[in-house]
Design an enzyme around this catalytic site. Structure first.
Site, mmCIF file in Angstrom:
data_model
loop_
_atom_site.group_PDB
_atom_site.id
_atom_site.type_symbol
_atom_site.label_atom_id
_atom_site.label_comp_id
_atom_site.label_asym_id
_atom_site.label_seq_id
_atom_site.Cartn_x
_atom_site.Cartn_y
_atom_site.Cartn_z
ATOM 1 N N ASP A 1 29.156 63.924 56.461
ATOM 2 C CA ASP A 1 30.533 64.076 56.960
ATOM 3 C C ASP A 1 31.528 63.174 56.282
ATOM 4 O O ASP A 1 31.356 62.405 55.428
ATOM 5 C CB ASP A 1 30.758 64.197 58.402
ATOM 6 C CG ASP A 1 30.158 65.238 59.310
ATOM 7 O OD1 ASP A 1 29.977 66.195 58.625
ATOM 8 O OD2 ASP A 1 29.617 64.813 60.399
ATOM 9 N N LYS B 1 35.298 68.337 56.545
ATOM 10 C CA LYS B 1 36.425 68.970 56.140
ATOM 11 C C LYS B 1 36.627 68.680 54.634
ATOM 12 O O LYS B 1 36.577 67.578 54.122
ATOM 13 C CB LYS B 1 37.384 68.533 56.850
ATOM 14 C CG LYS B 1 37.357 69.296 58.379
ATOM 15 C CD LYS B 1 38.799 69.105 59.136
ATOM 16 C CE LYS B 1 38.595 69.509 60.614
ATOM 17 N NZ LYS B 1 38.557 68.356 61.447
ATOM 18 N N MET C 1 39.884 61.122 69.140
ATOM 19 C CA MET C 1 40.498 62.288 68.503
ATOM 20 C C MET C 1 41.971 62.474 69.348
ATOM 21 O O MET C 1 42.218 63.432 69.673
ATOM 22 C CB MET C 1 39.925 63.587 68.816
ATOM 23 C CG MET C 1 38.503 63.362 68.098
ATOM 24 S SD MET C 1 37.140 64.584 68.236
ATOM 25 C CE MET C 1 36.787 64.308 69.852
HETATM 26 N N1 SAH Z 1 30.331 60.326 66.524
HETATM 27 C C1 SAH Z 1 31.951 59.392 66.390
HETATM 28 C C2 SAH Z 1 33.162 60.222 66.705
HETATM 29 C C3 SAH Z 1 33.412 61.526 66.032
HETATM 30 S S1 SAH Z 1 34.932 62.212 66.766
HETATM 31 C C4 SAH Z 1 31.665 58.169 67.118
HETATM 32 O O1 SAH Z 1 30.710 57.923 67.754
HETATM 33 O O2 SAH Z 1 32.284 56.931 66.629
HETATM 34 C C5 SAH Z 1 36.115 61.721 65.642
HETATM 35 C C6 SAH Z 1 36.820 60.470 66.449
HETATM 36 O O3 SAH Z 1 36.269 59.351 66.317
HETATM 37 C C7 SAH Z 1 38.183 60.166 65.673
HETATM 38 O O4 SAH Z 1 39.133 61.136 65.826
HETATM 39 C C8 SAH Z 1 38.581 59.056 66.157
HETATM 40 O O5 SAH Z 1 39.238 59.076 67.290
HETATM 41 C C9 SAH Z 1 37.343 58.357 66.085
HETATM 42 N N2 SAH Z 1 36.997 57.350 65.077
HETATM 43 C C10 SAH Z 1 35.943 57.450 64.093
HETATM 44 N N3 SAH Z 1 36.025 56.734 63.399
HETATM 45 C C11 SAH Z 1 36.785 55.772 63.687
HETATM 46 C C12 SAH Z 1 37.541 54.420 63.295
HETATM 47 N N4 SAH Z 1 37.083 53.926 62.269
HETATM 48 N N5 SAH Z 1 38.586 53.829 63.892
HETATM 49 C C13 SAH Z 1 39.041 54.543 64.948
HETATM 50 N N6 SAH Z 1 38.610 55.957 65.335
HETATM 51 C C14 SAH Z 1 37.579 56.228 64.936
#
Ligand code: SAH
Length: 504
Positions: free
Chosen positions: A38, A60, A174
Protein backbone atom coordinates in the site's frame (compact mmCIF):
# COMPACT_ATOMS: atom_id res chain seq x y z
CA UNK A 1 10.35 -20.25 9.50
CA UNK A 2 10.59 -18.02 6.48
CA UNK A 3 7.92 -17.45 3.83
CA UNK A 4 6.36 -20.73 2.63
CA UNK A 5 5.03 -21.23 -0.91
CA UNK A 6 1.26 -21.08 -1.30
CA UNK A 7 0.80 -19.04 1.89
CA UNK A 8 -0.38 -15.44 2.18
CA UNK A 9 1.09 -13.35 4.98
CA UNK A 10 -0.95 -10.34 6.10
CA UNK A 11 1.88 -8.24 7.45
CA UNK A 12 1.86 -4.95 9.35
CA UNK A 13 4.75 -2.69 8.33
CA UNK A 14 4.42 -0.27 11.25
CA UNK A 15 3.61 3.42 11.16
CA UNK A 16 6.53 4.83 9.17
CA UNK A 17 9.80 4.63 11.08
CA UNK A 18 11.60 1.73 9.36
CA UNK A 19 12.93 0.70 12.77
CA UNK A 20 9.39 -0.07 13.92
CA UNK A 21 8.95 -2.95 11.51
CA UNK A 22 8.92 -6.30 13.27
CA UNK A 23 11.66 -8.88 12.79
CA UNK A 24 9.00 -11.21 11.43
CA UNK A 25 7.95 -8.65 8.80
CA UNK A 26 11.56 -8.20 7.66
CA UNK A 27 12.13 -11.95 7.52
CA UNK A 28 8.98 -12.59 5.47
CA UNK A 29 9.71 -9.71 3.08
CA UNK A 30 13.15 -11.13 2.43
CA UNK A 31 11.64 -14.49 1.56
CA UNK A 32 8.51 -13.55 -0.39
CA UNK A 33 7.96 -14.30 -4.09
CA UNK A 34 5.24 -11.65 -4.40
CA UNK A 35 4.75 -8.48 -2.34
CA UNK A 36 1.48 -6.53 -2.55
CA UNK A 37 1.89 -3.18 -0.86
CA UNK A 38 0.00 0.00 0.00
CA UNK A 39 0.83 3.67 0.08
CA UNK A 40 1.47 4.17 3.80
CA UNK A 41 4.41 1.86 4.37
CA UNK A 42 7.84 2.82 5.71
CA UNK A 43 10.60 4.02 3.41
CA UNK A 44 12.81 1.16 2.40
CA UNK A 45 10.34 -1.56 3.37
CA UNK A 46 9.81 -2.79 -0.19
CA UNK A 47 13.56 -2.67 -0.79
CA UNK A 48 13.87 -5.54 1.69
CA UNK A 49 12.24 -7.85 -0.84
CA UNK A 50 14.38 -10.10 -3.02
CA UNK A 51 15.57 -8.39 -6.22
CA UNK A 52 13.61 -10.94 -8.26
CA UNK A 53 10.42 -10.71 -6.21
CA UNK A 54 7.24 -9.55 -7.92
CA UNK A 55 6.23 -6.18 -6.43
CA UNK A 56 2.67 -4.99 -6.93
CA UNK A 57 1.49 -1.61 -5.74
CA UNK A 58 -2.18 -1.89 -4.83
CA UNK A 59 -2.72 1.46 -3.10
CA UNK A 60 -4.18 4.69 -4.35
CA UNK A 61 -2.41 6.48 -7.17
CA UNK A 62 -2.94 9.98 -8.45
CA UNK A 63 -5.36 10.09 -11.36
CA UNK A 64 -6.37 6.45 -11.33
CA UNK A 65 -8.59 4.59 -8.87
CA UNK A 66 -7.03 2.18 -6.40
CA UNK A 67 -7.54 -1.49 -7.11
CA UNK A 68 -10.90 -2.55 -5.78
CA UNK A 69 -10.69 -4.53 -2.55
CA UNK A 70 -12.03 -7.58 -4.39
CA UNK A 71 -9.29 -7.32 -7.03
CA UNK A 72 -6.61 -7.23 -4.35
CA UNK A 73 -8.11 -10.30 -2.72
CA UNK A 74 -8.29 -12.14 -6.04
CA UNK A 75 -4.68 -11.26 -6.78
CA UNK A 76 -3.51 -12.69 -3.43
CA UNK A 77 -5.50 -15.87 -3.92
CA UNK A 78 -4.30 -16.27 -7.48
CA UNK A 79 -0.62 -15.90 -6.57
CA UNK A 80 -0.88 -18.23 -3.58
CA UNK A 81 -2.60 -20.90 -5.69
CA UNK A 82 0.24 -20.57 -8.20
CA UNK A 83 2.53 -21.71 -5.39
CA UNK A 84 4.06 -18.38 -4.52
CA UNK A 85 4.87 -17.07 -1.05
CA UNK A 86 2.82 -13.88 -0.85
CA UNK A 87 3.32 -10.94 1.52
CA UNK A 88 0.45 -8.50 1.76
CA UNK A 89 2.13 -5.48 3.35
CA UNK A 90 0.02 -2.89 5.10
CA UNK A 91 0.78 0.27 7.04
CA UNK A 92 0.61 0.01 10.83
CA UNK A 93 -1.26 -3.07 11.99
CA UNK A 94 -3.18 -5.09 9.39
CA UNK A 95 -6.18 -5.59 11.68
CA UNK A 96 -6.57 -1.96 12.76
CA UNK A 97 -8.53 -0.07 10.11
CA UNK A 98 -6.54 -1.93 7.50
CA UNK A 99 -9.14 -4.23 6.01
CA UNK A 100 -6.93 -7.09 7.11
CA UNK A 101 -9.95 -8.78 8.61
CA UNK A 102 -11.79 -8.80 5.29
CA UNK A 103 -8.75 -10.12 3.49
CA UNK A 104 -8.26 -12.92 5.99
CA UNK A 105 -11.90 -13.85 5.55
CA UNK A 106 -11.55 -13.97 1.78
CA UNK A 107 -8.48 -16.20 2.13
CA UNK A 108 -10.23 -18.52 4.58
CA UNK A 109 -13.19 -18.79 2.25
CA UNK A 110 -10.93 -19.60 -0.69
CA UNK A 111 -9.14 -22.24 1.35
CA UNK A 112 -5.79 -20.46 1.07
CA UNK A 113 -3.48 -20.82 4.05
CA UNK A 114 -2.56 -17.51 5.70
CA UNK A 115 -0.76 -16.00 8.66
CA UNK A 116 -1.27 -12.61 10.35
CA UNK A 117 1.72 -10.55 11.46
CA UNK A 118 0.63 -7.67 13.70
CA UNK A 119 2.37 -4.33 13.35
CA UNK A 120 2.89 -1.25 15.47
CA UNK A 121 -0.25 0.79 14.92
CA UNK A 122 -0.14 4.53 14.18
CA UNK A 123 -2.72 5.28 16.87
CA UNK A 124 -0.28 4.24 19.60
CA UNK A 125 3.03 5.01 17.89
CA UNK A 126 2.36 8.53 16.57
CA UNK A 127 1.22 9.75 20.02
CA UNK A 128 4.22 7.99 21.62
CA UNK A 129 6.61 9.76 19.25
CA UNK A 130 4.84 13.02 20.11
CA UNK A 131 5.37 12.39 23.83
CA UNK A 132 1.86 11.17 24.67
CA UNK A 133 1.11 7.88 26.44
CA UNK A 134 -2.36 6.74 25.30
CA UNK A 135 -3.03 5.35 28.78
CA UNK A 136 -1.84 6.74 32.08
CA UNK A 137 -2.39 5.48 35.60
CA UNK A 138 -3.87 8.76 36.81
CA UNK A 139 -5.47 10.07 33.65
CA UNK A 140 -6.68 7.36 31.29
CA UNK A 141 -7.54 3.76 32.06
CA UNK A 142 -9.19 3.21 28.70
CA UNK A 143 -8.48 4.13 25.13
CA UNK A 144 -10.77 3.99 22.09
CA UNK A 145 -9.63 3.69 18.48
CA UNK A 146 -12.11 5.52 16.30
CA UNK A 147 -12.45 5.78 12.51
CA UNK A 148 -12.90 9.46 11.78
CA UNK A 149 -13.58 9.44 8.07
CA UNK A 150 -17.32 9.11 8.17
CA UNK A 151 -19.35 12.30 7.92
CA UNK A 152 -20.83 12.71 11.42
CA UNK A 153 -23.75 14.63 9.95
CA UNK A 154 -24.82 11.78 7.68
CA UNK A 155 -26.13 9.21 10.13
CA UNK A 156 -22.69 7.69 10.83
CA UNK A 157 -22.40 4.31 12.49
CA UNK A 158 -20.55 5.87 15.39
CA UNK A 159 -22.34 6.64 18.62
CA UNK A 160 -21.08 10.19 19.23
CA UNK A 161 -22.88 10.41 22.52
CA UNK A 162 -21.03 7.38 23.83
CA UNK A 163 -17.73 8.68 22.48
CA UNK A 164 -18.28 12.07 24.11
CA UNK A 165 -18.90 10.27 27.42
CA UNK A 166 -16.04 7.80 26.95
CA UNK A 167 -13.94 7.94 30.14
CA UNK A 168 -10.51 7.86 28.55
CA UNK A 169 -8.44 8.74 25.50
CA UNK A 170 -10.03 8.97 22.04
CA UNK A 171 -7.66 8.19 19.18
CA UNK A 172 -9.05 9.04 15.74
CA UNK A 173 -7.66 7.56 12.55
CA UNK A 174 -8.48 9.16 9.20
CA UNK A 175 -9.93 12.14 11.02
CA UNK A 176 -8.12 15.16 9.61
CA UNK A 177 -10.51 16.03 6.81
CA UNK A 178 -13.50 15.97 9.15
CA UNK A 179 -11.74 17.35 12.20
CA UNK A 180 -14.05 20.37 12.49
CA UNK A 181 -17.22 18.26 12.41
CA UNK A 182 -15.73 15.69 14.78
CA UNK A 183 -14.76 18.26 17.40
CA UNK A 184 -18.10 19.98 17.09
CA UNK A 185 -20.00 16.71 17.41
CA UNK A 186 -18.04 15.58 20.47
CA UNK A 187 -18.49 18.93 22.23
CA UNK A 188 -22.20 19.11 21.33
CA UNK A 189 -22.58 15.70 22.97
CA UNK A 190 -20.90 16.83 26.15
CA UNK A 191 -17.13 16.38 25.73
CA UNK A 192 -15.19 19.22 27.34
CA UNK A 193 -14.04 21.70 24.67
CA UNK A 194 -11.10 22.62 26.93
CA UNK A 195 -9.77 19.06 26.95
CA UNK A 196 -6.15 18.85 25.68
CA UNK A 197 -5.98 17.50 22.11
CA UNK A 198 -3.39 17.02 19.35
CA UNK A 199 -3.02 16.18 15.69
CA UNK A 200 0.15 14.25 14.78
CA UNK A 201 1.01 14.34 11.07
CA UNK A 202 3.27 11.65 9.54
CA UNK A 203 3.99 10.29 13.00
CA UNK A 204 7.27 8.41 13.65
CA UNK A 205 8.86 9.71 10.44
CA UNK A 206 11.54 12.39 10.19
CA UNK A 207 8.81 14.72 8.93
CA UNK A 208 6.57 14.32 12.00
CA UNK A 209 4.67 17.47 13.04
CA UNK A 210 2.39 17.91 16.01
CA UNK A 211 -0.18 20.61 16.70
CA UNK A 212 -1.57 20.89 20.24
CA UNK A 213 -4.67 22.86 21.28
CA UNK A 214 -7.78 22.48 23.41
CA UNK A 215 -10.28 20.27 21.57
CA UNK A 216 -12.50 23.22 20.62
CA UNK A 217 -9.58 25.03 19.01
CA UNK A 218 -7.76 22.11 17.42
CA UNK A 219 -9.55 22.25 14.04
CA UNK A 220 -8.53 25.88 13.49
CA UNK A 221 -4.99 25.30 14.76
CA UNK A 222 -4.51 22.22 12.55
CA UNK A 223 -5.89 24.02 9.50
CA UNK A 224 -3.63 26.98 10.14
CA UNK A 225 -0.59 24.70 10.35
CA UNK A 226 -1.70 22.91 7.18
CA UNK A 227 -1.89 19.48 8.85
CA UNK A 228 -2.76 16.91 6.18
CA UNK A 229 -3.29 13.13 6.11
CA UNK A 230 -1.92 10.83 7.30
CA UNK A 231 -2.45 12.15 10.80
CA UNK A 232 -3.71 10.85 14.12
CA UNK A 233 -6.03 13.03 16.15
CA UNK A 234 -6.06 12.41 19.88
CA UNK A 235 -8.18 13.98 22.57
CA UNK A 236 -7.92 13.35 26.29
CA UNK A 237 -6.09 14.58 29.38
CA UNK A 238 -2.99 12.57 28.43
CA UNK A 239 -2.36 14.99 25.54
CA UNK A 240 -1.06 17.48 28.12
CA UNK A 241 1.80 15.10 29.06
CA UNK A 242 3.50 16.16 25.88
CA UNK A 243 4.61 19.37 27.56
CA UNK A 244 7.08 17.36 29.63
CA UNK A 245 7.79 14.20 27.63
CA UNK A 246 7.88 15.27 24.00
CA UNK A 247 11.21 13.92 22.75
CA UNK A 248 11.34 13.29 19.01
CA UNK A 249 10.66 16.87 18.06
CA UNK A 250 13.38 18.00 20.46
CA UNK A 251 16.13 16.08 18.71
CA UNK A 252 18.78 18.50 17.43
CA UNK A 253 18.27 17.80 13.71
CA UNK A 254 14.50 17.32 13.77
CA UNK A 255 12.99 18.40 10.46
CA UNK A 256 16.41 19.09 8.90
CA UNK A 257 17.05 17.33 5.61
CA UNK A 258 20.63 16.26 5.02
CA UNK A 259 22.08 14.95 1.77
CA UNK A 260 24.66 12.16 2.02
CA UNK A 261 26.77 11.86 -1.14
CA UNK A 262 29.07 8.96 -0.23
CA UNK A 263 29.04 5.66 -2.04
CA UNK A 264 25.90 3.66 -1.31
CA UNK A 265 27.80 0.81 0.30
CA UNK A 266 29.26 3.23 2.83
CA UNK A 267 26.46 5.69 3.38
CA UNK A 268 24.52 3.67 5.93
CA UNK A 269 26.61 4.47 9.01
CA UNK A 270 26.49 8.21 8.44
CA UNK A 271 22.82 8.07 7.45
CA UNK A 272 21.96 6.16 10.64
CA UNK A 273 23.84 8.59 12.86
CA UNK A 274 22.14 11.60 11.27
CA UNK A 275 18.76 9.83 11.39
CA UNK A 276 19.16 9.13 15.11
CA UNK A 277 19.68 12.85 15.64
CA UNK A 278 16.34 13.46 13.95
CA UNK A 279 17.44 14.38 10.44
CA UNK A 280 15.64 13.32 7.31
CA UNK A 281 18.46 11.79 5.30
CA UNK A 282 18.52 11.87 1.51
CA UNK A 283 20.93 9.32 0.17
CA UNK A 284 22.31 10.63 -3.09
CA UNK A 285 25.38 8.52 -3.76
CA UNK A 286 27.43 10.20 -6.46
CA UNK A 287 30.42 7.89 -6.34
CA UNK A 288 30.95 4.19 -6.52
CA UNK A 289 34.03 2.35 -5.32
CA UNK A 290 35.47 0.15 -8.04
CA UNK A 291 38.04 -2.30 -6.61
CA UNK A 292 41.25 -2.72 -8.61
CA UNK A 293 42.90 -5.43 -6.58
CA UNK A 294 43.32 -7.80 -9.50
CA UNK A 295 45.97 -5.61 -11.17
CA UNK A 296 49.56 -6.92 -11.60
CA UNK A 297 50.93 -4.12 -9.36
CA UNK A 298 48.61 -4.96 -6.51
CA UNK A 299 49.33 -8.67 -6.84
CA UNK A 300 53.05 -8.01 -6.86
CA UNK A 301 52.83 -5.66 -3.87
CA UNK A 302 50.85 -8.24 -1.92
CA UNK A 303 53.22 -11.06 -2.86
CA UNK A 304 56.22 -9.17 -1.50
CA UNK A 305 54.46 -7.22 1.23
CA UNK A 306 56.69 -8.69 3.98
CA UNK A 307 59.63 -6.81 2.40
CA UNK A 308 58.21 -3.33 3.05
CA UNK A 309 59.49 -1.44 6.05
CA UNK A 310 56.46 0.86 6.05
CA UNK A 311 52.93 0.33 4.72
CA UNK A 312 50.72 3.44 4.43
CA UNK A 313 46.95 3.25 4.08
CA UNK A 314 45.01 6.39 3.38
CA UNK A 315 41.32 5.42 3.65
CA UNK A 316 39.03 2.77 5.16
CA UNK A 317 38.34 1.49 1.63
CA UNK A 318 42.06 1.05 1.11
CA UNK A 319 42.43 -0.87 4.36
CA UNK A 320 39.50 -3.14 3.52
CA UNK A 321 40.70 -3.81 -0.02
CA UNK A 322 44.30 -4.46 0.97
CA UNK A 323 43.01 -7.24 3.21
CA UNK A 324 40.83 -8.57 0.41
CA UNK A 325 43.88 -8.65 -1.84
CA UNK A 326 45.84 -10.43 0.91
CA UNK A 327 43.04 -12.97 1.30
CA UNK A 328 42.96 -13.55 -2.45
CA UNK A 329 46.65 -14.42 -2.21
CA UNK A 330 45.96 -16.79 0.68
CA UNK A 331 47.54 -14.47 3.23
CA UNK A 332 46.37 -12.55 6.28
CA UNK A 333 47.39 -9.91 8.85
CA UNK A 334 50.62 -11.78 9.65
CA UNK A 335 51.99 -10.59 6.30
CA UNK A 336 52.29 -7.13 7.91
CA UNK A 337 54.13 -8.40 10.99
CA UNK A 338 57.47 -6.81 10.08
CA UNK A 339 56.23 -3.49 8.74
CA UNK A 340 55.44 -0.24 10.44
CA UNK A 341 51.81 0.46 9.55
CA UNK A 342 50.62 4.04 9.10
CA UNK A 343 47.00 5.11 8.61
CA UNK A 344 45.45 8.42 7.64
CA UNK A 345 42.27 8.94 9.63
CA UNK A 346 40.71 7.17 12.59
CA UNK A 347 38.30 5.38 10.21
CA UNK A 348 41.26 3.81 8.42
CA UNK A 349 42.82 2.84 11.74
CA UNK A 350 39.50 1.31 12.80
CA UNK A 351 39.23 -0.68 9.56
CA UNK A 352 42.73 -2.05 10.24
CA UNK A 353 41.91 -2.82 13.86
CA UNK A 354 38.87 -4.81 12.76
CA UNK A 355 41.29 -7.00 10.84
CA UNK A 356 43.67 -7.46 13.71
CA UNK A 357 46.25 -4.77 12.95
CA UNK A 358 46.90 -1.85 15.26
CA UNK A 359 48.30 1.05 13.23
CA UNK A 360 51.64 2.29 14.57
CA UNK A 361 51.20 5.82 13.26
CA UNK A 362 47.90 7.74 13.00
CA UNK A 363 48.42 11.49 12.56
CA UNK A 364 46.15 13.81 14.49
CA UNK A 365 44.88 15.55 11.39
CA UNK A 366 43.59 13.25 8.67
CA UNK A 367 45.50 14.66 5.71
CA UNK A 368 48.57 13.39 3.88
CA UNK A 369 50.66 16.38 5.05
CA UNK A 370 50.05 15.40 8.66
CA UNK A 371 51.20 11.85 8.02
CA UNK A 372 54.39 13.14 6.41
CA UNK A 373 54.99 15.14 9.57
CA UNK A 374 54.10 12.26 11.87
CA UNK A 375 56.61 10.04 10.05
CA UNK A 376 59.29 12.69 10.61
CA UNK A 377 61.39 10.59 13.02
CA UNK A 378 61.20 7.40 11.03
CA UNK A 379 64.38 6.43 9.19
CA UNK A 380 63.19 5.95 5.62
CA UNK A 381 66.30 6.50 3.55
CA UNK A 382 66.85 3.60 1.17
CA UNK A 383 63.97 1.63 2.64
CA UNK A 384 61.06 0.15 0.69
CA UNK A 385 57.69 1.75 1.41
CA UNK A 386 54.25 0.82 0.15
CA UNK A 387 51.54 3.45 -0.28
CA UNK A 388 48.26 1.68 -1.02
CA UNK A 389 45.38 3.97 -1.90
CA UNK A 390 42.85 5.25 -4.46
CA UNK A 391 43.88 5.69 -8.09
CA UNK A 392 43.13 9.39 -8.13
CA UNK A 393 44.78 10.44 -4.86
CA UNK A 394 47.17 13.37 -4.44
CA UNK A 395 50.92 12.80 -4.61
CA UNK A 396 51.86 14.60 -1.41
CA UNK A 397 52.78 11.50 0.59
CA UNK A 398 54.84 9.50 -1.97
CA UNK A 399 56.65 12.62 -3.06
CA UNK A 400 57.65 13.65 0.45
CA UNK A 401 58.89 10.11 1.20
CA UNK A 402 60.88 9.97 -2.03
CA UNK A 403 62.46 13.30 -1.18
CA UNK A 404 63.68 11.68 2.01
CA UNK A 405 65.33 8.94 0.00
CA UNK A 406 62.80 6.16 0.38
CA UNK A 407 61.96 3.67 -2.37
CA UNK A 408 58.25 4.21 -2.68
CA UNK A 409 55.82 1.89 -4.45
CA UNK A 410 52.37 3.36 -4.98
CA UNK A 411 49.54 0.99 -5.80
CA UNK A 412 45.94 1.84 -6.61
CA UNK A 413 43.56 -0.47 -4.75
CA UNK A 414 40.42 1.15 -6.16
CA UNK A 415 39.02 3.89 -8.30
CA UNK A 416 36.05 6.06 -7.56
CA UNK A 417 33.61 6.18 -10.46
CA UNK A 418 30.65 8.42 -11.10
CA UNK A 419 27.42 6.87 -9.82
CA UNK A 420 24.33 7.65 -11.85
CA UNK A 421 22.16 9.28 -9.20
CA UNK A 422 18.48 8.60 -8.81
CA UNK A 423 16.38 11.48 -10.26
CA UNK A 424 13.99 11.36 -7.28
CA UNK A 425 16.88 11.76 -4.86
CA UNK A 426 18.17 14.72 -6.88
CA UNK A 427 14.74 16.31 -6.74
CA UNK A 428 14.63 15.85 -2.96
CA UNK A 429 18.19 17.14 -2.58
CA UNK A 430 17.23 20.44 -4.16
CA UNK A 431 15.10 21.18 -1.08
CA UNK A 432 17.71 20.06 1.45
CA UNK A 433 19.01 22.04 4.42
CA UNK A 434 22.48 20.47 4.34
CA UNK A 435 24.67 18.81 1.73
CA UNK A 436 27.61 16.80 3.09
CA UNK A 437 30.83 16.01 1.26
CA UNK A 438 33.16 13.34 2.57
CA UNK A 439 35.86 13.43 -0.13
CA UNK A 440 36.99 15.45 -3.14
CA UNK A 441 35.50 12.87 -5.47
CA UNK A 442 32.04 13.32 -3.93
CA UNK A 443 32.33 17.04 -4.67
CA UNK A 444 33.45 16.62 -8.26
CA UNK A 445 30.86 14.00 -9.07
CA UNK A 446 28.08 15.90 -7.31
CA UNK A 447 28.68 18.86 -9.58
CA UNK A 448 28.61 16.59 -12.57
CA UNK A 449 25.51 14.66 -11.47
CA UNK A 450 23.43 17.53 -10.16
CA UNK A 451 23.60 20.02 -12.95
CA UNK A 452 22.58 23.06 -10.94
CA UNK A 453 25.28 22.37 -8.30
CA UNK A 454 24.43 22.84 -4.64
CA UNK A 455 21.05 24.54 -4.16
CA UNK A 456 21.29 28.11 -2.84
CA UNK A 457 19.46 27.47 0.45
CA UNK A 458 21.51 24.45 1.47
CA UNK A 459 24.49 24.68 3.79
CA UNK A 460 27.57 22.78 2.72
CA UNK A 461 29.47 20.64 5.20
CA UNK A 462 32.93 19.36 4.29
CA UNK A 463 34.92 16.66 6.07
CA UNK A 464 38.23 18.52 5.81
CA UNK A 465 40.51 20.97 4.01
CA UNK A 466 41.21 18.84 0.93
CA UNK A 467 37.51 18.31 0.32
CA UNK A 468 36.82 22.00 0.98
CA UNK A 469 39.47 22.99 -1.52
CA UNK A 470 37.88 20.74 -4.15
CA UNK A 471 34.52 22.34 -3.39
CA UNK A 472 35.83 25.87 -3.80
CA UNK A 473 37.47 24.86 -7.07
CA UNK A 474 34.09 23.59 -8.23
CA UNK A 475 32.52 26.93 -7.32
CA UNK A 476 30.82 25.65 -4.15
CA UNK A 477 30.79 27.77 -1.01
CA UNK A 478 31.74 25.74 2.09
CA UNK A 479 29.77 26.77 5.17
CA UNK A 480 31.10 24.27 7.67
CA UNK A 481 34.38 22.35 7.77
CA UNK A 482 34.87 19.52 10.25
CA UNK A 483 37.65 19.96 12.78
CA UNK A 484 38.13 16.22 13.04
CA UNK A 485 38.34 14.82 9.54
CA UNK A 486 36.23 11.73 9.95
CA UNK A 487 32.51 10.99 9.95
CA UNK A 488 32.02 11.68 13.66
CA UNK A 489 33.84 14.97 13.20
CA UNK A 490 31.60 15.85 10.28
CA UNK A 491 28.44 15.09 12.26
CA UNK A 492 29.76 17.11 15.21
CA UNK A 493 30.39 20.12 12.96
CA UNK A 494 26.97 19.86 11.35
CA UNK A 495 25.29 19.64 14.77
CA UNK A 496 27.14 22.69 16.04
CA UNK A 497 26.05 24.61 12.97
CA UNK A 498 22.40 23.55 13.38
CA UNK A 499 22.53 24.62 17.02
CA UNK A 500 23.98 28.00 16.11
CA UNK A 501 21.29 28.51 13.49
CA UNK A 502 18.55 27.59 15.96
CA UNK A 503 19.96 29.95 18.54
CA UNK A 504 19.81 32.61 15.83
N1 SAH B 1 -3.55 -0.01 9.70
C1 SAH B 1 -3.08 1.33 10.00
C2 SAH B 1 -4.17 2.35 9.85
C3 SAH B 1 -4.68 2.50 8.45
S1 SAH B 1 -5.93 3.73 8.29
C4 SAH B 1 -2.47 1.34 11.40
O1 SAH B 1 -2.63 0.37 12.16
O2 SAH B 1 -1.81 2.30 11.74
C5 SAH B 1 -4.98 5.12 7.75
C6 SAH B 1 -4.89 6.14 8.84
O3 SAH B 1 -3.91 5.75 9.78
C7 SAH B 1 -4.49 7.52 8.39
O4 SAH B 1 -5.56 8.26 7.88
C8 SAH B 1 -3.97 8.10 9.67
O5 SAH B 1 -5.03 8.52 10.51
C9 SAH B 1 -3.33 6.90 10.32
N2 SAH B 1 -1.89 6.85 10.06
C10 SAH B 1 -1.20 5.94 9.36
N3 SAH B 1 0.11 6.21 9.38
C11 SAH B 1 0.26 7.32 10.12
C12 SAH B 1 1.37 8.11 10.53
N4 SAH B 1 2.63 7.80 10.19
N5 SAH B 1 1.14 9.20 11.30
C13 SAH B 1 -0.10 9.54 11.67
N6 SAH B 1 -1.18 8.83 11.31
C14 SAH B 1 -1.01 7.74 10.55
Amino acid sequence: MTARPGVVYLVGAGPGDPGLMTLRAAELLAGADTVLYDRLIPDGAVARARPDAELVYVGKRPGSPELAQREVEELMIDRARAGRAVVRLKGGDPFVFGRGGEEAEALAKAGVEFEVVPGVTAGVAAPAYAGIPVTHRDQASAVAFVAGHEDPAKGSTLDWRALADFPGTLVLYMGVKRLAEIAERLIANGRDGAEPAVAVERGTTAAQRTVSAPLAELPAAAAEAGIAPPAIVLTGPVAARRATISWLERRPLHRSTVVVTRARAQASGLAATLGALGAEVIELPVIRIVPRIDSPEVREAVRSIHAYALVCLTSPNGARLLFEALADAGRDARALANATVAAIGPGTAAALAERGVRADVVPERSVAEALVEALGDLEVEGRPILVARAAEARDVLPQALRERGAQVDVVALYETALEEPDPEAIEAALEADYVTFTSSSTVRNFVEAVRGGVPERARVVSIGPVTSQAAREAGIRVDVEAERHDLDGLVEALLADARDLKAG
